[in-house]
Write an enzyme that holds these catalytic residues in place. Sequence first.
Site, PDB file in Angstrom:
ATOM      1  N   ALA A 155       0.835  -1.203   0.000  1.00 34.77           N
ATOM      2  CA  ALA A 155       0.000   0.000   0.000  1.00 34.77           C
ATOM      3  C   ALA A 155       0.870   1.253   0.000  1.00 34.77           C
ATOM      4  CB  ALA A 155      -0.931   0.003   1.207  1.00 34.77           C
ATOM      5  N   TYR A 156       1.907   1.253   0.817  1.00 33.36           N
ATOM      6  CA  TYR A 156       2.807   2.403   0.888  1.00 33.36           C
ATOM      7  C   TYR A 156       3.547   2.606  -0.432  1.00 33.36           C
ATOM      8  CZ  TYR A 156       6.946   5.152   1.986  1.00 33.36           C
ATOM      9  OH  TYR A 156       7.943   6.099   1.952  1.00 33.36           O
ATOM     10  N   CYS A 157       4.143   1.537  -0.954  1.00 34.42           N
ATOM     11  CA  CYS A 157       4.922   1.648  -2.192  1.00 34.42           C
ATOM     12  C   CYS A 157       4.059   2.155  -3.340  1.00 34.42           C
ATOM     13  CB  CYS A 157       5.528   0.295  -2.556  1.00 34.42           C
ATOM     14  SG  CYS A 157       6.808  -0.288  -1.413  1.00 34.42           S
TER      15      CYS A 157
END
Length: 288
Positions: A155-157
């Site tokens: 999700a972050y990437c």
Amino acid sequence: MSSSTSAPTASSQPVWLVTGASSGLGLAVAIEAAKTATVVALGRDQHGLEVAAKAGCRTVQLDLRASADHISTVLADVVKTAGRVDVLVNAAGYILEGAVEETSEQELEDIFTTNVFAPIRLARAVLPHMRQRGSGVIFNVAGIGGFSGSPNAGAYCSSKAALATLTEALQRETGPLGVRVCLVQLGHFRTSFLKAGHRLHTSHHIADYDPVLEPLRKAFNGLNGQQPGDPVKAAKALVDIVGWGIDKIPMLLALGSDVPAAELSAHEAKRKAMLTHEKITNSTDLEA
């Protein structure tokens, strides 16, 4: 999601608007910029904003997960109070650990709202004023995580990759109008980013993924407090670069000695994968 601002006073100094100013790079940038500019520091954590206030910043407590209308209203008040915004630094962001399947709809929405939608909303809020003056600078801080999809941080990437791509489009749109947009690719810096309270975990847990993700969790634990980057030096670099003048501000800025190798490695891996099936790739065109 309330906001509160310090006393309004127009300034003849350059005006910086810095998000994520409660901690980390955002706080470091706010403190450094306040030495030579009027800084409006935005942050969700009141304690962090008190640190920025002591450094001479005006403060606005704002949760970036607020609605676009609320952010627009707050930013309109900031512009009215400060007179203008010369530099916007979108430094806010956080990491969510967990497998993609473990990530809930709300968790995915929250991280994209903070890491992607909020920077774009803030840019949309200041761009009319920058376009009117034919001058302005926007720094969007993406980072090393957006170069490829890492297990345990999908999700972050993906949010940072989305911000980078949006920034590339934005800089090509606004450049001819006198507004410089810089994509900051940030490496690993010794901030609170990986500490408890900043480093979030998915609420759902699927044991099947433990053998895959546990080595990554341990790597994150080992990296916390050992990051090579100095946020104070990064902040000084951004402030110094603005002093070069708009035309000399780079469109792409790597901050951190670990960034170039990471991006080149990601590109090389994709290049090799793409060329592996070149025969199939080239067989799908219409016949002449």
